[in-house]
Each structure stands twice: as C-alpha cells, then as structure tokens.
Design a protein around this motif. Structure first.
Motif, PDB file in Angstrom:
ATOM      1  N   HIS A 255      47.679  -0.032  99.797  1.00 57.57           N
ATOM      2  CA  HIS A 255      48.703  -0.667  98.970  1.00 57.57           C
ATOM      3  C   HIS A 255      50.116  -0.311  99.394  1.00 57.57           C
ATOM      4  O   HIS A 255      51.050  -1.076  99.131  1.00 57.57           O
ATOM      5  N   GLY A 256      50.284   0.815 100.075  1.00 53.76           N
ATOM      6  CA  GLY A 256      51.589   1.092 100.655  1.00 53.76           C
ATOM      7  C   GLY A 256      51.975   0.025 101.660  1.00 53.76           C
ATOM      8  O   GLY A 256      53.133  -0.423 101.712  1.00 53.76           O
ATOM      9  N   GLN A 257      51.004  -0.398 102.468  1.00 52.22           N
ATOM     10  CA  GLN A 257      51.279  -1.443 103.459  1.00 52.22           C
ATOM     11  C   GLN A 257      51.476  -2.809 102.810  1.00 52.22           C
ATOM     12  O   GLN A 257      52.370  -3.569 103.194  1.00 52.22           O
ATOM     13  N   SER A 278      49.146   7.193 113.673  1.00 48.15           N
ATOM     14  CA  SER A 278      48.424   5.914 113.700  1.00 48.15           C
ATOM     15  C   SER A 278      49.424   4.786 113.485  1.00 48.15           C
ATOM     16  O   SER A 278      49.910   4.598 112.359  1.00 48.15           O
ATOM     17  N   PRO A 279      49.771   4.054 114.523  1.00 48.62           N
ATOM     18  CA  PRO A 279      50.737   2.964 114.373  1.00 48.62           C
ATOM     19  C   PRO A 279      50.241   1.919 113.373  1.00 48.62           C
ATOM     20  O   PRO A 279      49.082   1.491 113.421  1.00 48.62           O
ATOM     21  N   LEU A 280      51.102   1.522 112.474  1.00 51.47           N
ATOM     22  CA  LEU A 280      50.765   0.485 111.496  1.00 51.47           C
ATOM     23  C   LEU A 280      51.353  -0.848 111.957  1.00 51.47           C
ATOM     24  O   LEU A 280      52.291  -0.887 112.753  1.00 51.47           O
ATOM     25  N   PHE A 281      50.770  -1.928 111.446  1.00 48.99           N
ATOM     26  CA  PHE A 281      51.292  -3.255 111.776  1.00 48.99           C
ATOM     27  C   PHE A 281      51.444  -4.048 110.485  1.00 48.99           C
ATOM     28  O   PHE A 281      50.698  -4.965 110.177  1.00 48.99           O
ATOM     29  N   VAL A 282      52.434  -3.649 109.685  1.00 52.49           N
ATOM     30  CA  VAL A 282      52.746  -4.361 108.448  1.00 52.49           C
ATOM     31  C   VAL A 282      53.297  -5.734 108.799  1.00 52.49           C
ATOM     32  O   VAL A 282      54.149  -5.871 109.679  1.00 52.49           O
ATOM     33  N   ASN A 283      52.799  -6.769 108.105  1.00 52.81           N
ATOM     34  CA  ASN A 283      53.223  -8.133 108.425  1.00 52.81           C
ATOM     35  C   ASN A 283      52.937  -9.048 107.243  1.00 52.81           C
ATOM     36  O   ASN A 283      52.228  -8.662 106.294  1.00 52.81           O
ATOM     37  N   PRO A 284      53.483 -10.278 107.242  1.00 54.87           N
ATOM     38  CA  PRO A 284      53.355 -11.165 106.080  1.00 54.87           C
ATOM     39  C   PRO A 284      51.923 -11.533 105.705  1.00 54.87           C
ATOM     40  O   PRO A 284      51.667 -11.890 104.548  1.00 54.87           O
TER      41      PRO A 284
END
Length: 337
Positions: A255-257, A278-284
């Motif tokens: 839920h943070g993302q 750990s790279p994140l990939f937050v996106n629409p």
C-alpha cells in the motif's frame, strides 16, 4: 449533498438493462448497482482490506451500506472474547484492544472513526476453506449482505495455478474458494496494485493473459483508475499513512507503493527500510482496480477442488505445493512494450 456528490451517486446507482455494460458507467459499479449491503473483504491478509477503501468511500458517498472485513495476520487470540461475534469472526471497533503490535484492523477501525466513517472491521483468523466459508456465511446472514467484493493488494488472486510463479496464493485462493461456495447475487474480485507482485516472482504478462481469457468468457469487468485528486484517493492515502505510523516496524510495502502511485509518483519511490536494496517501480498501473466475476475466476482455478475440504491454513499450503509438483508451469514471457 453537493452537486458533485449527487453526480457520483447517480453514476454508481444507475441501473443496467439486460446485464449489459456501458462506457458511461464503470462495470464495477454497474454490477454493484442493485446491492444495498456490500461486504468488502481483504482476501490476502495483512493490510489487504485497505485496497477496498477507495471503493468503500465511493459507495458510502452514494448511500450504500458497506461493511469491511479482512483475513487477519494479527494474533486475534489476544483480543478479549467479548469482541468475538462468532467462533471465527472478531468484531474490531475503535475501542478493541490487542497486545499484538501488528493489528491493521484496529488501526483501520480507529482511522475510520476519526474520519466519521463506519468504523467496524471484521477480522477472520487464517483458516482453511470450510471454516472461512462459515465465517463469511455468518456475516452474510447477520448483515444481510447481497454483494461481496474480495479485494487484493496485488494480482496473485488472478492466477489460476499453471503460471510460472504463483506469488503468495494461500490466503487469496482460500478466500476465493470460501466465497465461491456462498449463494449471493453479486460476487466480485477486484485487485489494486498491478505489478507489485513481481517482487514475489509473479509474471504480469500471465496476469494479463488471464484477464483476456476472462474477458472472452464474459467475466472481466474492466479496469478503473483511482483519480489522484479524488476524495477516495485522498482518504486512502491518509489511511495508509496512518497505518504506517501505527506499524512503523512493518509498514505495508504494497500500500505504500499504491498510495504513491495515486499521487502521481513514479519509479524507485522508497518509503521504508524494508525495501532497501530492492528497486521499486511505482507507476500509474498500480492505482487501477482490475475487477472480475468471482465465480468465473474460481471456475478457472486449476486447484480449487484440491483445497475445498480444508479446515486449516497448513492444509491449504500443503495441497497447493502438491499441485505445483504435478503441473507443468507456463514459460514466463517478457512484457513486450
């Protein structure tokens, strides 16, 4: 009620003739239009119920009675028996206390009360299909529920069993099987957080393939974005921030993302040490509800019959592992775009 609120209520409650859908009204809300008592339940445990908050707020604002429930990872045995509504159902209110530091249902109940929203959250312990179905049946009868929406933070509930990796299926599929066995007019599954389960090995090309198959069969109700500037998104982000403050040692990565995605964030948006390295990939895409017909999704699950007669969580885990030892998984594909 403001004109905007009237407009929202009309869009949600407009009737649909002959079971057809229209671009004017999102199919998710069209399917829920006849319902007067809706149960939105977190399918996968932990903070999953938070995935239902934007939907719950929209329905509350339209005058629909909405109740919240969640498959809980908390030590519910630490809660006094006076809070147990039934053998496997805890009625969590803002006053419900627990010695367990990890208690998302309690944090949510207090946040709801602080925002003048219905503040009871029902919690189920981790169970097998039969006992969890009994718990759902109790709530359906007590609350006169005519629609259930299982919500998943992520997409692994949409997997049928022969994918290259199932993510963390135990709780999601137990919830799916439990509700599939109930006789109700409306049963839906809605996932929020597309792409997040890649952290657990899920191949999202396979998720899209499954949605396409459901679409061909008439079981896909489309995708619906939670708008950045909406009341639903603002309240959801506030609830997630409140939950993070309540459980600082283990904030929800999911839920943070999603909350970041609803505010227009993009890329490696770090908000907790839990994801360090750990790279994140937050996106629409993470801010979009993907909704399907629950019974049709259940019918496509290749191992639902294996777990039907289970009583405990360990039985479910063992039977899924046995199924996976027999199946030839699909070869994962790279997203081509």
């Amino acid at each position: 009620m403001t004109g905007q609120r009237h407009r929202r209520a009309w869009l949600i409650m407009v009737s649909v003739d002959s079971g057809t859908f229209s671009l004017v009204t999102p199919p998710l809300f069209a399917a829920l239009a006849p319902a007067r008592n809706v149960l939105i339940a977190g399918a996968g445990g932990g903070f999953d119920v938070y995935a239902g908050l934007p939907l719950a707020v929209a329905l509350w604002d339209a005058g629909v009675r909405v109740h919240l429930a969640n498959l809980s990872f908390s030590e519910l045995v630490e809660i006094g028996r006076e809070s147990w509504a039934d053998e496997h159902v805890v009625e969590v209110t803002p006053e419900t206390g627990s010695s367990d530091w990890y208690f998302p249902e309690g944090a949510l109940a207090r946040w709801l009360a602080a925002n003048d929203l219905p503040s009871t959250v029902y919690a189920f312990p981790p169970l097998g299909v039969q006992l969890l179905r009994d718990a759902y049946r109790y709530l359906v009868e007590r609350l006169e529920i005519d629609a259930v929406v299982l919500v998943d933070g992520g997409t692994d509930i949409l997997l049928r069993g022969d994918e290259s990796n199932l993510g963390t299926p135990v709780e999601d599929i137990t919830s799916l099987a439990a509700v599939a066995g109930l006789d109700l007019p409306v049963k839906l599954v809605s996932s929020l957080g597309f792409g997040i389960d890649a952290y657990d090995g899920v191949n999202h090309v396979e998720v899209l393939e499954n949605l396409a198959a459901l679409d061909r069969e008439g079981g896909y109700l489309g995708a619906l974005s939670v708008p950045n500037a909406s009341r639903e998104a603002a309240l959801y982000r506030d609830a997630v921030a409140n939950a993070q403050a309540a459980t600082p040692a283990r904030p929800s990565i999911v839920h943070g993302q999603i909350a970041a995605a609803t505010s227009g964030a993009f890329g490696d948006v770090q908000f907790t040490r839990r994801t360090a390295g750990s790279p994140l990939f937050v996106n629409p895409l993470m801010a979009i509800y993907f909704t399907v017909d629950l019974d049709m999704l259940a019918a496509r699950c290749l191992y639902l019959d294996r777990i039907e007669n289970t009583l405990g969580r360990r039985q479910v885990t063992t039977r899924i592992e046995a199924f996976r030892a027999e199946v030839s998984p699909r070869i994962p594909r790279v997203f081509p775009h």
